[in-house]
Design an enzyme around this catalytic site. Structure first.
Site, short mmCIF file in Angstrom:
data_model
loop_
_atom_site.label_atom_id
_atom_site.label_comp_id
_atom_site.label_asym_id
_atom_site.label_seq_id
_atom_site.Cartn_x
_atom_site.Cartn_y
_atom_site.Cartn_z
N CYS A 47 0.82 -1.23 0.00
CA CYS A 47 0.00 0.00 0.00
C CYS A 47 0.85 1.27 0.00
O CYS A 47 0.35 2.35 -0.30
CB CYS A 47 -0.92 0.02 1.21
SG CYS A 47 -2.00 -1.41 1.29
N HIS A 77 -3.13 7.25 3.01
CA HIS A 77 -3.59 5.97 2.46
C HIS A 77 -4.99 5.68 2.97
O HIS A 77 -5.25 5.76 4.18
CB HIS A 77 -2.61 4.87 2.87
CG HIS A 77 -3.11 3.50 2.57
ND1 HIS A 77 -3.64 3.16 1.34
CD2 HIS A 77 -3.18 2.36 3.33
CE1 HIS A 77 -4.02 1.89 1.35
NE2 HIS A 77 -3.75 1.39 2.55
N ASN A 105 -10.36 0.39 -0.11
CA ASN A 105 -8.89 0.39 -0.02
C ASN A 105 -8.32 -0.19 -1.31
O ASN A 105 -8.46 -1.38 -1.57
CB ASN A 105 -8.48 -0.45 1.19
CG ASN A 105 -6.97 -0.54 1.37
OD1 ASN A 105 -6.20 -0.15 0.50
ND2 ASN A 105 -6.55 -1.07 2.50
N1 ACO Z 1 -19.08 -8.36 8.44
C1 ACO Z 1 -19.66 -8.73 9.62
N2 ACO Z 1 -18.95 -9.17 10.67
C2 ACO Z 1 -17.62 -9.26 10.53
C3 ACO Z 1 -16.97 -8.91 9.33
C4 ACO Z 1 -17.77 -8.45 8.27
N3 ACO Z 1 -17.24 -8.07 7.09
N4 ACO Z 1 -15.65 -9.11 9.50
C5 ACO Z 1 -15.47 -9.56 10.74
N5 ACO Z 1 -16.66 -9.66 11.37
C6 ACO Z 1 -16.92 -10.11 12.73
C7 ACO Z 1 -15.90 -11.08 13.20
O1 ACO Z 1 -16.18 -12.39 12.79
C8 ACO Z 1 -16.01 -10.91 14.70
O2 ACO Z 1 -17.12 -11.64 15.14
P1 ACO Z 1 -17.07 -12.43 16.54
O3 ACO Z 1 -16.86 -11.35 17.58
O4 ACO Z 1 -18.38 -13.09 16.58
O5 ACO Z 1 -15.90 -13.36 16.43
C9 ACO Z 1 -16.35 -9.44 14.87
O6 ACO Z 1 -16.83 -8.99 13.59
C10 ACO Z 1 -15.16 -8.61 15.26
O7 ACO Z 1 -14.06 -8.94 14.41
P2 ACO Z 1 -12.72 -8.18 14.47
O8 ACO Z 1 -11.78 -8.70 13.43
O9 ACO Z 1 -12.25 -8.14 15.89
O10 ACO Z 1 -13.22 -6.76 14.03
P3 ACO Z 1 -12.56 -5.38 14.29
O11 ACO Z 1 -13.46 -4.56 15.10
O12 ACO Z 1 -11.11 -5.49 14.66
O13 ACO Z 1 -12.63 -4.77 12.83
C11 ACO Z 1 -11.20 -4.33 10.95
C12 ACO Z 1 -11.95 -5.39 11.76
C13 ACO Z 1 -12.22 -3.34 10.37
C14 ACO Z 1 -10.45 -5.00 9.82
C15 ACO Z 1 -10.25 -3.62 11.93
O14 ACO Z 1 -9.41 -4.53 12.58
C16 ACO Z 1 -9.43 -2.62 11.28
O15 ACO Z 1 -9.89 -1.56 10.98
N6 ACO Z 1 -8.13 -2.93 11.04
C17 ACO Z 1 -7.26 -2.13 10.30
C18 ACO Z 1 -6.80 -2.94 9.20
C19 ACO Z 1 -7.16 -2.38 7.86
O16 ACO Z 1 -7.83 -1.41 7.68
N7 ACO Z 1 -6.64 -3.07 6.89
C20 ACO Z 1 -6.81 -2.66 5.58
C21 ACO Z 1 -5.83 -3.30 4.75
S1 ACO Z 1 -4.24 -3.10 5.28
C22 ACO Z 1 -3.60 -1.76 4.61
O17 ACO Z 1 -4.13 -1.14 3.78
C23 ACO Z 1 -2.28 -1.37 5.07
#
Ligand code: ACO
Length: 315
Positions: free
Chosen positions: A112, A242, A272
Site C-alpha cells: 500500500c 492511504h 482500499n
Molecule cells: N461483516 C460482519 N462481521 C464481521 C466482518 C464483516 N465483514 N468481518 C469480521 N466480522 C466479525 C468477526 O467475525 C467478529 O465476530 P465475533 O466477535 O463473533 O468473532 C467481529 O466482527 C469482530 O471482528 P474483528 O476482526 O475483531 O473486528 P474489528 O473490530 O477489529 O474490525 C477491521 C476489523 C475493520 C479489519 C479492523 O481490525 C481494522 O480496521 N483494522 C485495520 C486494518 C485495515 O484497515 N486493513 C486494511 C488493509 S491493510 C492496509 O491497507 C495497510
C-alpha cells in the site's frame, strides 16, 4: 532544482459493488462495513481491466494535464504488489501502451506504500539528473487475491490505479518536494501477507495489529517529515493519507491534533485500493479544484512489508 507534480490522472474499473450487493453473497452488512471502515462500495476489475490498462489510462490523463508527450518521459515506476505477471513488469506494459519509448521502466513493490516509495525513488533519480520527467503510478488489483469467503478481508478492498507526472524545473515560483520520512519493518511481514503460489494466493491480515501499527506510525512519520521540511502542521492544507480505513485516518488526525476536514477521504466509493489510494485521491482533488499551486501537502502511506512513509510537498 525543484520537483513538482505536473499532472495527475486516475482510473477505476467500471463495475462498482456496494456493501448491500456484497452482503448478498458474503455474511456481512452495510452497517458493519460502514461503521468499522467508512467503506460504502468498491470497484472490481473485470478480466480485460488489467493493471496496465488502468495504469495507462491514468498515465495518459496525467501526461495531458502536464502538457508533455509520452516520449519525453525518462522514467516510469509502477508501485504495485499485484502486477499479475512476473515479467514483463506493469511499468513496461504501460510503456508499450502509451509509447513512452525513452523511459526506463520498472515495478516497485511496497504494497500500500507503493506510490510513496515510487515518488521517493523517482525524486532521488531526478535530483541526480537522470531525467527531467518521470511518471509514477500507484495501483493494485487486490480483489484478485481475496478469499471471498473470508468476510474479515474481502469487504475492505477495491481495484484502481492513479498516476502523477513529476517534472524537474528551475522556475522560481515552482513548488517542490520538500522532505520524506520512510521506513520498513520486515520482521512484521506476517501481519499482512499474500503468497502467489497457485494453491496459496489469498491475502491474510491481522486487522487489529495493522490498526495499531498504522495509528502509531503514520502520525510519527508525518511529524518527522514536517520537521525535516521545516514546516508546521498548521501550514498543511491537506493530509492525503492511504485510504485503508476511516477509523485509522480519524485516529491519525486526533493524534496529530488537527481537524478532520484536512484529511480528505474517498473510502465511501472506492474502498482500499492499496497503492492506488493516494494517487487516485490526489487526482480527484486536483480535478475538483481542491488543490491549488502553493498549497503545502502531506502524503502518507502504510502497508504490507511492513512499509510506511510520508512526503511533504509544496504543490
Ligand atoms: N461483516 C460482519 N462481521 C464481521 C466482518 C464483516 N465483514 N468481518 C469480521 N466480522 C466479525 C468477526 O467475525 C467478529 O465476530 P465475533 O466477535 O463473533 O468473532 C467481529 O466482527 C469482530 O471482528 P474483528 O476482526 O475483531 O473486528 P474489528 O473490530 O477489529 O474490525 C477491521 C476489523 C475493520 C479489519 C479492523 O481490525 C481494522 O480496521 N483494522 C485495520 C486494518 C485495515 O484497515 N486493513 C486494511 C488493509 S491493510 C492496509 O491497507 C495497510
Amino acid at each position: 532544482m525543484k520537483i513538482i507534480i505536473a499532472g495527475t490522472g486516475s482510473a477505476l474499473p467500471v463495475r462498482s459493488v456496494t456493501n448491500d450487493e456484497l452482503a448478498k453473497t458474503v455474511d456481512t452488512s452495510d452497517e458493519w462495513i460502514r461503521s468499522r471502515t467508512g467503506i460504502g462500495a468498491r470497484h472490481i476489475a473485470g478480466p480485460e481491466e488489467e493493471l496496465d490498462v488502468l495504469g495507462a489510462a491514468a498515465a495518459e490523463q496525467a501526461l495531458a494535464r502536464a502538457g508533455i508527450s509520452a516520449e519525453e518521459l525518462g522514467l516510469i515506476i509502477y508501485g504495485t504488489a499485484t502486477a499479475g505477471y512476473v515479467t514483463p513488469s506493469a511499468a513496461c506494459r504501460v510503456q508499450a501502451r502509451i509509447g513512452a519509448v525513452n523511459a526506463v521502466c520498472f515495478d516497485l513493490n511496497a504494497a500500500c506504500s507503493g506510490f510513496l516509495y515510487s515518488m521517493y525513488t523517482a525524486e532521488s533519480m531526478m535530483r541526480m539528473g537522470r531525467c527531467r520527467y518521470a511518471l509514477i503510478i500507484g495501483g493494485d488489483m487486490v480483489t484478485r487475491y481475496l478469499n471471498w469467503e473470508d468476510r474479515s478481508t474481502c469487504v475492505l478492498f477495491g481495484d484502481a490505479a492513479g498516476a502523477a507526472v513529476l517534472a524537474a524545473t528551475d522556475a522560481e515560483d515552482a513548488g517542490d518536494i520538500l522532505s520524506f520520512s520512510m521506513g520498513s519493518n520486515g520482521s512484521k511481514g506476517a501481519v499482512l501477507s499474500c503468497r502467489t503460489l497457485p494453491e496459496d494466493h489469498y491475502l491474510t491480515m491481522n486487522g487489529q495489529e495493522v490498526f495499531r501499527f498504522a495509528v502509531r506510525t503514520v502520525p510519527a512519520c508525518i511529524r518527522d517529515a514536517l520537521e525535516k521540511a521545516g514546516a508546521e502542521k498548521e501550514e498543511v492544507k491537506y493530509f492525503i493519507l492511504h485510504q485503508a480505513n476511516a477509523r485509522i485516518i480519524e485516529a491519525a488526525a486526533k493524534r496529530l491534533e488537527m481537524p478532520l476536514d484536512r484529511f480528505p477521504m474517498n473510502l465511501p466509493d472506492t474502498a482500499n485500493t492499496s497503492a492506488g489510494t493516494i494517487p487516485v485521491l490526489l487526482d480527484q482533488m486536483n480535478r475538483d479544484g481542491r488543490l491549488q499551486r502553493g498549497d503545502l501537502l502531506v502524503l502518507s502511506g502504510f502497508g504490507g512489508g511492513l512499509t510506511w512513509g510520508a512526503a511533504v510537498l509544496r504543490y
